[in-house]
Design a protein around this motif. Structure first.
Motif, PDB file in Angstrom:
ATOM      1  N   ALA A   1       0.823  -1.215   0.000  1.00 24.67           N
ATOM      2  CA  ALA A   1       0.000   0.000   0.000  1.00 24.67           C
ATOM      3  C   ALA A   1       0.853   1.259   0.000  1.00 24.67           C
ATOM      4  O   ALA A   1       0.328   2.365  -0.157  1.00 24.67           O
ATOM      5  CB  ALA A   1      -0.922  -0.008   1.218  1.00 24.67           C
ATOM      6  N   THR A   2       2.169   1.090   0.180  1.00 28.71           N
ATOM      7  CA  THR A   2       3.025   2.286   0.197  1.00 28.71           C
ATOM      8  C   THR A   2       4.024   2.341  -0.959  1.00 28.71           C
ATOM      9  O   THR A   2       4.751   3.306  -1.098  1.00 28.71           O
ATOM     10  CB  THR A   2       3.810   2.385   1.524  1.00 28.71           C
ATOM     11  N   GLY A   3       4.074   1.299  -1.781  1.00 26.67           N
ATOM     12  CA  GLY A   3       5.007   1.338  -2.899  1.00 26.67           C
ATOM     13  C   GLY A   3       5.341  -0.032  -3.419  1.00 26.67           C
ATOM     14  O   GLY A   3       4.702  -1.019  -3.048  1.00 26.67           O
ATOM     15  N   ALA A   4       6.348  -0.084  -4.285  1.00 30.18           N
ATOM     16  CA  ALA A   4       6.720  -1.348  -4.914  1.00 30.18           C
ATOM     17  C   ALA A   4       8.234  -1.473  -4.938  1.00 30.18           C
ATOM     18  O   ALA A   4       8.935  -0.480  -5.134  1.00 30.18           O
ATOM     19  CB  ALA A   4       6.169  -1.395  -6.341  1.00 30.18           C
TER      20      ALA A   4
ATOM     21  N   MET B   1       6.455 -10.223 -12.787  1.00 25.08           N
ATOM     22  CA  MET B   1       5.154 -10.260 -12.082  1.00 25.08           C
ATOM     23  C   MET B   1       5.140  -9.261 -10.913  1.00 25.08           C
ATOM     24  O   MET B   1       6.155  -9.034 -10.263  1.00 25.08           O
ATOM     25  CB  MET B   1       4.906 -11.634 -11.452  1.00 25.08           C
ATOM     26  N   TYR B   2       3.945  -8.758 -10.632  1.00 29.07           N
ATOM     27  CA  TYR B   2       3.715  -8.117  -9.348  1.00 29.07           C
ATOM     28  C   TYR B   2       3.425  -9.218  -8.330  1.00 29.07           C
ATOM     29  O   TYR B   2       2.707 -10.176  -8.635  1.00 29.07           O
ATOM     30  CB  TYR B   2       2.495  -7.209  -9.395  1.00 29.07           C
ATOM     31  N   VAL B   3       3.964  -9.057  -7.151  1.00 25.80           N
ATOM     32  CA  VAL B   3       3.666  -9.976  -6.045  1.00 25.80           C
ATOM     33  C   VAL B   3       2.844  -9.174  -5.031  1.00 25.80           C
ATOM     34  O   VAL B   3       3.354  -8.230  -4.409  1.00 25.80           O
ATOM     35  CB  VAL B   3       4.965 -10.529  -5.428  1.00 25.80           C
ATOM     36  N   LEU B   4       1.565  -9.520  -4.930  1.00 27.50           N
ATOM     37  CA  LEU B   4       0.609  -8.703  -4.172  1.00 27.50           C
ATOM     38  C   LEU B   4       0.108  -9.435  -2.935  1.00 27.50           C
ATOM     39  O   LEU B   4      -0.029 -10.666  -2.970  1.00 27.50           O
ATOM     40  CB  LEU B   4      -0.638  -8.423  -5.021  1.00 27.50           C
TER      41      LEU B   4
ATOM     42  N   SER C   1      -2.698   4.922  -8.337  1.00 29.10           N
ATOM     43  CA  SER C   1      -1.339   4.377  -8.402  1.00 29.10           C
ATOM     44  C   SER C   1      -1.382   2.874  -8.116  1.00 29.10           C
ATOM     45  O   SER C   1      -2.375   2.338  -7.611  1.00 29.10           O
ATOM     46  CB  SER C   1      -0.452   5.072  -7.363  1.00 29.10           C
ATOM     47  N   LEU C   2      -0.257   2.238  -8.418  1.00 30.63           N
ATOM     48  CA  LEU C   2      -0.113   0.809  -8.126  1.00 30.63           C
ATOM     49  C   LEU C   2      -0.320   0.548  -6.629  1.00 30.63           C
ATOM     50  O   LEU C   2      -1.035  -0.385  -6.227  1.00 30.63           O
ATOM     51  CB  LEU C   2       1.309   0.419  -8.541  1.00 30.63           C
ATOM     52  N   ALA C   3       0.274   1.395  -5.808  1.00 29.78           N
ATOM     53  CA  ALA C   3       0.159   1.210  -4.358  1.00 29.78           C
ATOM     54  C   ALA C   3      -1.288   1.400  -3.894  1.00 29.78           C
ATOM     55  O   ALA C   3      -1.784   0.672  -3.033  1.00 29.78           O
ATOM     56  CB  ALA C   3       1.073   2.198  -3.638  1.00 29.78           C
ATOM     57  N   ARG C   4      -1.968   2.365  -4.498  1.00 26.06           N
ATOM     58  CA  ARG C   4      -3.360   2.622  -4.092  1.00 26.06           C
ATOM     59  C   ARG C   4      -4.256   1.442  -4.480  1.00 26.06           C
ATOM     60  O   ARG C   4      -5.220   1.132  -3.770  1.00 26.06           O
ATOM     61  CB  ARG C   4      -3.836   3.924  -4.741  1.00 26.06           C
ATOM     62  N   TRP C   5      -3.941   0.809  -5.600  1.00 25.42           N
ATOM     63  CA  TRP C   5      -4.679  -0.386  -6.027  1.00 25.42           C
ATOM     64  C   TRP C   5      -4.628  -1.440  -4.918  1.00 25.42           C
ATOM     65  O   TRP C   5      -5.665  -1.986  -4.508  1.00 25.42           O
ATOM     66  CB  TRP C   5      -4.028  -0.895  -7.327  1.00 25.42           C
ATOM     67  N   VAL C   6      -3.424  -1.696  -4.430  1.00 25.86           N
ATOM     68  CA  VAL C   6      -3.266  -2.685  -3.358  1.00 25.86           C
ATOM     69  C   VAL C   6      -3.936  -2.196  -2.077  1.00 25.86           C
ATOM     70  O   VAL C   6      -4.578  -2.965  -1.354  1.00 25.86           O
ATOM     71  CB  VAL C   6      -1.756  -2.979  -3.137  1.00 25.86           C
ATOM     72  N   ASP C   7      -3.836  -0.910  -1.842  1.00 31.41           N
ATOM     73  CA  ASP C   7      -4.400  -0.349  -0.612  1.00 31.41           C
ATOM     74  C   ASP C   7      -5.920  -0.562  -0.561  1.00 31.41           C
ATOM     75  O   ASP C   7      -6.461  -1.069   0.431  1.00 31.41           O
ATOM     76  CB  ASP C   7      -4.056   1.148  -0.554  1.00 31.41           C
TER      77      ASP C   7
ATOM     78  N   VAL D   1      -1.183  -7.654   3.771  1.00 28.89           N
ATOM     79  CA  VAL D   1       0.199  -7.160   3.713  1.00 28.89           C
ATOM     80  C   VAL D   1       1.154  -8.340   3.503  1.00 28.89           C
ATOM     81  O   VAL D   1       0.876  -9.455   3.953  1.00 28.89           O
ATOM     82  CB  VAL D   1       0.547  -6.374   5.008  1.00 28.89           C
ATOM     83  N   ILE D   2       2.236  -8.069   2.809  1.00 22.11           N
ATOM     84  CA  ILE D   2       3.298  -9.070   2.667  1.00 22.11           C
ATOM     85  C   ILE D   2       4.419  -8.668   3.604  1.00 22.11           C
ATOM     86  O   ILE D   2       5.181  -7.737   3.325  1.00 22.11           O
ATOM     87  CB  ILE D   2       3.787  -9.158   1.192  1.00 22.11           C
ATOM     88  N   GLN D   3       4.470  -9.322   4.735  1.00 25.03           N
ATOM     89  CA  GLN D   3       5.537  -9.054   5.709  1.00 25.03           C
ATOM     90  C   GLN D   3       5.668 -10.279   6.612  1.00 25.03           C
ATOM     91  O   GLN D   3       4.738 -11.082   6.729  1.00 25.03           O
ATOM     92  CB  GLN D   3       5.248  -7.786   6.522  1.00 25.03           C
ATOM     93  N   PRO D   4       6.841 -10.452   7.232  1.00 24.47           N
ATOM     94  CA  PRO D   4       7.011 -11.624   8.082  1.00 24.47           C
ATOM     95  C   PRO D   4       5.910 -11.703   9.144  1.00 24.47           C
ATOM     96  O   PRO D   4       5.549 -10.704   9.763  1.00 24.47           O
ATOM     97  CB  PRO D   4       8.386 -11.398   8.716  1.00 24.47           C
TER      98      PRO D   4
END
Ligand code: URP
Ligand code: ZN
Ligand code: ZN
Length: 472
Positions: A12-15, A54-57, A370-376, A394-397
């Protein structure tokens, strides 16, 4: 262990390019490109999924769907929990929230138990429920507390559908006071149902002289945007009195958006979602058509004029609108045709559960968002608003390994011939799309593998949601 290598992770904040390491059901690490070989993940991986280009979303989170919804004794929405969540997976959505509907005379607990019985063991991806409260009284408001304890932390009320789901302003205010005390999110179907019923009755009366007064276009004309805006304004006012959080569902018009924007400008806990149909489909193109195309596009609120699309895209860009969900509620032609001679007999709703990520990606392609807003708006904010973050969105540990590999360059065309929803037509027939889901993981299990379905009903688990984390 699975490693997704070589893709661009979008948040949601960038790529940024990164490799994603999955251990069991969870994400265990994000690695800088090229650093995989220096870790033990390379040797331990059972599978490395190549994601070049690929985008990894984070998996999509669709917080408004109606699977297997019996709307009338003659009309039940076409997708059940298996076909609906299968189609969701095909479209990159890995969590859906449906509704447990408490109708008049029904206990809240019974409604929830019944819905669990319909979904348990049948879902391909994870799912949750909101409560749809159709009978607001002291006991049902008391029972809202138990629902929250059971992971159902949001409650939909209706200013529309008098005699069925409708609540009057007093009931709404009572429910909002209770929701505020509990920290629950109040979701609102904001259309002035009392006024709409007058317009529908008058359309029926006019039919003796003018049969066109019962054509599909009249569905739109009897639910004008001003009556959506009036209801949103009233809901916002009632929420102010109760100091309760408010989430407007399926917002469709610029007029209604203004009321939300103004409340948000004042720093209020007011949020709204729109749906792909209000961004892409119009009254002129579909609803103002006689016959089956008009009926297929009957949903509430109705499709609006093409001119309003720009306002909704702007609303998404500027955070006046927080979420895009589908309001997936499709009916097959034999059920849509119940309204062939009178639009009022048409079951309301259309099907998009499979297409939401694609349809919003068209906004990225067209530079609307934006790309980030799409995910957001498709994943992160819905997860945060409805108490699922950071497990979802979210993709995070530590997060669930709900992950989508999305090919931004693929071209395809939406059609009933190729979709996986259980409807015999598509509201989106013939629409050209740039971008396509290739591979989907749900809690670490591959469910779509390079465009082959490998999931199973029963993998999807009920998500016990907490309270919204976005309230101020
Ligand atoms: O037409 C619609 N939206 N059908 C689903 C029911 C609802 O009000 O969300
Ligand atoms: Zn609704
Ligand atoms: Zn709905």
């Amino acid at each position: 262990m699975i490693v997704i290598r070589g893709g661009t992770v979008v948040s949601a904040t960038g790529a940024a390019p990164a490799d994603v390491v999955i251990d069991g059901e969870r994400i265990s690490a994000l690695l800088a490109p090229g650093s995989l070989l220096a870790t033990d993940a390379a040797g331990r991986a059972d599978r490395i999924i190549e994601a070049d280009g690929m985008y990894v979303l984070p998996g999509g989170v669709d917080v408004h769907v109606h699977l297997q919804l019996e709307m009338t004794p003659d009309a039940t929405s076409a997708d059940d929990f298996t076909t609906g969540t299968t189609a969701a997976a095909w479209g990159g959505t890995t969590t859906v929230i449906d509704f447990a509907g408490q109708q008049v005379g029904m206990a809240v607990g019974d409604a929830i138990e019944a819905r669990h019985g319909e979904a348990d063991g049948r879902c391909v991806v994870d799912y949750g429920f909101h409560l749809a409260m159709g009978d607001v009284h002291p006991q049902s408001l008391l029972d809202l507390g138990a629902a929250i304890d059971d992971g159902i932390s949001s409650c939909k009320l209706f200013m529309a559908y008098p005699g069925v789901w409708y609540s009057d302003d007093g009931q709404i205010l009572d429910a909002m006071f209770r929701a505020k005390d509990l920290g629950a999110m109040v979701m609102m179907h904001a259309e002035n149902g009392i006024a709409i019923d007058v317009l529908r009755r008058r359309a029926g009366e006019a039919a003796a002289l003018d049969p066109a007064s019962l054509a599909p276009a009249m569905h739109g004309r009897t639910r004008p945007a001003v009556l959506e805006a009036e209801a949103v304004n009233r809901a916002v006012a009632l929420a102010e009195v109760a100091e309760a959080p408010l989430y407007i569902v399926h917002l469709s018009s610029a007029e209604a958006l203004e009321a939300v924007a103004s409340a948000r400008h004042d720093g209020r806990n007011v949020f709204a979602e729109t749906c792909p149909q209000y961004l892409h489909l119009s009254f002129e193109e579909h609803l103002d058509q006689h016959g089956i195309d008009g009926l297929r596009h009957i949903c509430s609120p109705p499709l609006r004029s093409q001119q309003g699309h720009d306002d909704l895209w702007r609303g998404l860009r500027t955070d006046q609108l927080s979420v895009v969900s589908t309001d997936h509620c499709p009916f097959c032609d034999n059920e849509k045709l119940l309204g062939a001679t009178d639009f009022r007999d048409t079951p309301n709703g259309l099907g998009s559960i499979e297409h939401r990520m694609d349809l919003l990606h068209q906004g990225v392609v067209a530079d609307e968002i934006s790309l980030a807003r799409w995910v957001d708006v498709c994943s992160t904010t819905p997860a945060r608003l409805f108490g699922m973050y950071p497990r979802k969105g979210v993709i995070q540990p530590g997060a669930d390994a709900d992950i989508v590999l999305y090919d931004p360059a693929a071209q395809h065309v939406l059609s009933a011939e190729t979709h996986h929803m259980a409807i015999d037509h598509s509201a989106w027939e013939g629409m050209a799309i740039t971008g396509q889901v290739r591979t989907v993981l749900s809690r670490g299990s591959v469910v779509i593998d390079d465009r082959t379905f490998v999931g199973r009903a029963g993998h999807g688990q009920f998500v016990r949601r907490g309270l919204s984390e976005l309230l101020v």
